[in-house]
Design an enzyme around this catalytic site. Sequence first.
Site, PDB file in Angstrom:
ATOM      1  N   HIS A  26      -7.709   0.505   5.817  1.00 41.45           N
ATOM      2  CA  HIS A  26      -6.778   1.592   5.554  1.00 41.45           C
ATOM      3  C   HIS A  26      -7.437   2.949   5.780  1.00 41.45           C
ATOM      4  CE1 HIS A  26      -3.796  -0.730   2.732  1.00 41.45           C
ATOM      5  NE2 HIS A  26      -3.914  -1.276   3.918  1.00 41.45           N
TER       6      HIS A  26
ATOM      7  N   GLU B 106       1.105  -0.173   8.372  1.00 44.02           N
ATOM      8  CA  GLU B 106       1.918   0.597   7.435  1.00 44.02           C
ATOM      9  C   GLU B 106       1.877   2.072   7.821  1.00 44.02           C
ATOM     10  OE1 GLU B 106      -1.093  -0.667   5.937  1.00 44.02           O
ATOM     11  OE2 GLU B 106      -0.371  -2.666   5.432  1.00 44.02           O
TER      12      GLU B 106
END
Length: 316
Positions: free
Chosen positions: A37, A106
């Site tokens: 991430h 995402e």
Amino acid sequence: MKFGYKLAAEGFGPKELIRQAVRAEEAGFDFVEISDHYHPWLDVQGHSPFAWAVLGAIAARTQRLGLATGVTCPTVRYHPAIIAQAAATLAIVSDDRFTLGVGAGERLNEHVVGQGFPSVRGRHERLKEALEIIKLLWQGGYQSYEGKHLQLEDARVFDLPDKLPVIAVAAGGKNAATMAAELGDGLFATEPRSDLVETYQGAGGSGPRYAEVPMAWARTEEDGVQEALKTTRWAVTGWKVMSELPNPVNFDAASQTVRAEDIREKFATGPDPEPYVEAVRKYTDAGFDHIVLQNAGPDPDGFLDFFHKELHDRLR
């Protein structure tokens, strides 16, 4: 059956993650998995180091421990040519202990490069092209590719391992599970859904089947629940929320109504091993064979000791 420890990269800095990985090997885990991430889910988590640098350091500090990304999006923030090179290098320096987990991504992490974030259909189209590019580069030699979304021009990965990494493709639905069988070497999921395994195998998939199991170990059930509520309440919002919101502040707002009862329904908590064994059983019964224990409790070392003393033999 293999058991992995989830390195909570959103909750700890790089040196602490490396330390936990070393301890996970000592505690008897077969592999570690780390999210890739750019941002944490919530600001209160406070971290999000570069996963590939952390994995390289872990490879140098461990001997038998498997390594995996869980998962990398090779389409927006990264070009798949970069991931093909990074994964090949990590496979070499880890002596073939690396698994490349990939997914459609995402908005939280991918929007940061200013190219927006595509629709669900667009994400899957890009992921398919990315997998084709990675596998093309892993054939060796100079390669080019002209896709609808992604291109490659005269690129070559010079350092390739003798044994190419397994590519485990994340699936939240049957289309992605089919892609995992057709273009990947394994399946990755976050729910105990036997239909995903059945779809994967029905489409010809025969590789490892990874799944994350949510846990919040603590010396009391209430302590585990409260820590998960503080740092990991985003996990109960559902994938349509988790894939679309752009920043930690949005996840904070979206998860304000999550209750302690919601955490208890999703997470195994407390000091008793039986809820953890039962949580894992749901995934093994669904057909998964690489089980990732994802601890959101307040004491990582306590959880690692708990696995070593209470869970290791029971789960095997």
